[in-house]
Design a protein around this motif. Structure first.
Motif, PDB file in Angstrom:
ATOM      1  N   LYS A  44      -2.566  -4.573  -3.974  1.00  0.00           N
ATOM      2  CA  LYS A  44      -2.323  -5.505  -3.043  1.00  0.00           C
ATOM      3  C   LYS A  44      -2.960  -6.149  -4.404  1.00  0.00           C
ATOM      4  CE  LYS A  44      -3.444  -7.653   1.433  1.00  0.00           C
ATOM      5  NZ  LYS A  44      -4.147  -7.125   2.492  1.00  0.00           N
ATOM      6  N   THR A  69       5.420  -0.556   0.150  1.00  0.00           N
ATOM      7  CA  THR A  69       4.995   0.874   0.937  1.00  0.00           C
ATOM      8  C   THR A  69       3.901   0.447   1.663  1.00  0.00           C
ATOM      9  OG1 THR A  69       3.113   1.164  -0.354  1.00  0.00           O
ATOM     10  CG2 THR A  69       5.395   2.676  -1.044  1.00  0.00           C
ATOM     11  N   GLY A  70       3.523  -0.839   2.283  1.00  0.00           N
ATOM     12  CA  GLY A  70       2.512  -1.348   2.471  1.00  0.00           C
ATOM     13  C   GLY A  70       3.198  -2.814   3.412  1.00  0.00           C
ATOM     14  N   ASP A  89      -1.057  -1.520 -12.623  1.00  0.00           N
ATOM     15  CA  ASP A  89      -2.277  -1.457 -11.506  1.00  0.00           C
ATOM     16  C   ASP A  89      -3.553  -2.810 -11.045  1.00  0.00           C
ATOM     17  OD1 ASP A  89      -3.476   1.453 -13.320  1.00  0.00           O
ATOM     18  OD2 ASP A  89      -2.587   1.385 -11.188  1.00  0.00           O
ATOM     19  N   ASP A 121       2.423  -1.676  -2.790  1.00  0.00           N
ATOM     20  CA  ASP A 121       2.005  -1.422  -2.113  1.00  0.00           C
ATOM     21  C   ASP A 121       1.666  -2.201  -1.088  1.00  0.00           C
ATOM     22  OD1 ASP A 121       1.576   1.183  -3.375  1.00  0.00           O
ATOM     23  OD2 ASP A 121      -0.595   0.611  -3.883  1.00  0.00           O
ATOM     24  N   SER A 122       0.704  -3.010  -1.483  1.00  0.00           N
ATOM     25  CA  SER A 122       1.363  -3.887   0.124  1.00  0.00           C
ATOM     26  C   SER A 122       1.382  -6.279  -0.964  1.00  0.00           C
ATOM     27  CB  SER A 122      -0.180  -4.865   0.548  1.00  0.00           C
ATOM     28  OG  SER A 122       0.496  -3.663   1.771  1.00  0.00           O
ATOM     29  N   LYS A 178       5.674   0.291 -10.615  1.00  0.00           N
ATOM     30  CA  LYS A 178       5.299   0.555  -9.633  1.00  0.00           C
ATOM     31  C   LYS A 178       4.926  -0.317 -10.020  1.00  0.00           C
ATOM     32  CE  LYS A 178       4.090   3.433  -6.139  1.00  0.00           C
ATOM     33  NZ  LYS A 178       3.300   2.530  -5.813  1.00  0.00           N
ATOM     34  N   ASN A 184       0.483  -1.013  -8.327  1.00  0.00           N
ATOM     35  CA  ASN A 184      -0.346   0.396  -7.544  1.00  0.00           C
ATOM     36  C   ASN A 184      -1.312  -0.814  -7.141  1.00  0.00           C
ATOM     37  OD1 ASN A 184       0.888   2.691  -8.065  1.00  0.00           O
ATOM     38  ND2 ASN A 184       0.181   2.650  -9.584  1.00  0.00           N
TER      39      ASN A 184
END
Length: 174
Positions: free
Chosen positions: A61, A97-98, A38, A78-79, A57, A59
């Motif tokens: 930016k 995903t971003g 995170d 994400d980004s 994973k 989470n």
């Protein structure tokens, strides 16, 4: 363990990701598919090193994601502000995903890059990379994803002005 969650089925829980200043490190991990990082600060980076059979994973930016010396692994994020780098790796998957402005793939093989439907501004740079594919969603939710191979073979010729011109080799079906 602030910002990191790992799930363990065994009696001992080992820390799979560590934060050193602004860099999250996942090093020498084998067969863990539940590593979650995170991001709590935009300046943070993620570095996955010499790991096999892992899925990370990310989470939030972050500034940068680097996958170095990994095999049969994947990173979903994400980004990214700067770039995603894949170095000296085999059979890895990278999924945004971003937004991701740049992806650099160096001395690697069997790399699959999954991009969201709207990500058309990404720049992908390859060097000594083979079997690199970019996958984007199909035109509709029910459509098959579209897979695009990045050329690994080029032809270079002198043009009419005496300058070298390089382009991918076009393989024409028979």
């Amino acid at each position: 363990r602030d910002g990191v969650s790992t799930q363990s089925t065994g009696p001992s829980i080992s820390l799979m990701a560590t934060l050193d200043k602004n860099r999250w490190n996942v090093s020498n991990v084998k067969d863990k598919t539940d590593i979650v990082i995170d991001i709590t600060d935009l300046k943070q980076t993620v570095y996955v090193f010499k790991s096999t059979g892992v899925v990370v994973k990310v989470n939030g930016k972050c500034t940068n994601v680097t996958i170095d010396g990994c095999q049969k692994s994947g990173v979903v994020f994400d980004s990214v502000v700067s770039a995603v780098e894949v170095i000296n790796s085999k059979k890895v998957q990278v999924q945004a995903t971003g937004k991701v402005p740049n992806i650099s793939i160096d001395n690697s093989e069997g790399v699959s890059v999954y991009l969201p439907k709207d990500e058309k501004d990404v720049e992908i740079i390859t060097s000594k990379a083979v079997e690199v594919n970019v996958v984007i969603p199909g035109a509709t939710e029910d459509a098959e994803p579209l897979e695009h191979a990045i050329p690994q073979q080029f032809v270079t010729k002198f043009n009419a002005h005496g300058k070298l011109h390089t382009e991918p080799v076009a393989h024409v079906g028979v």
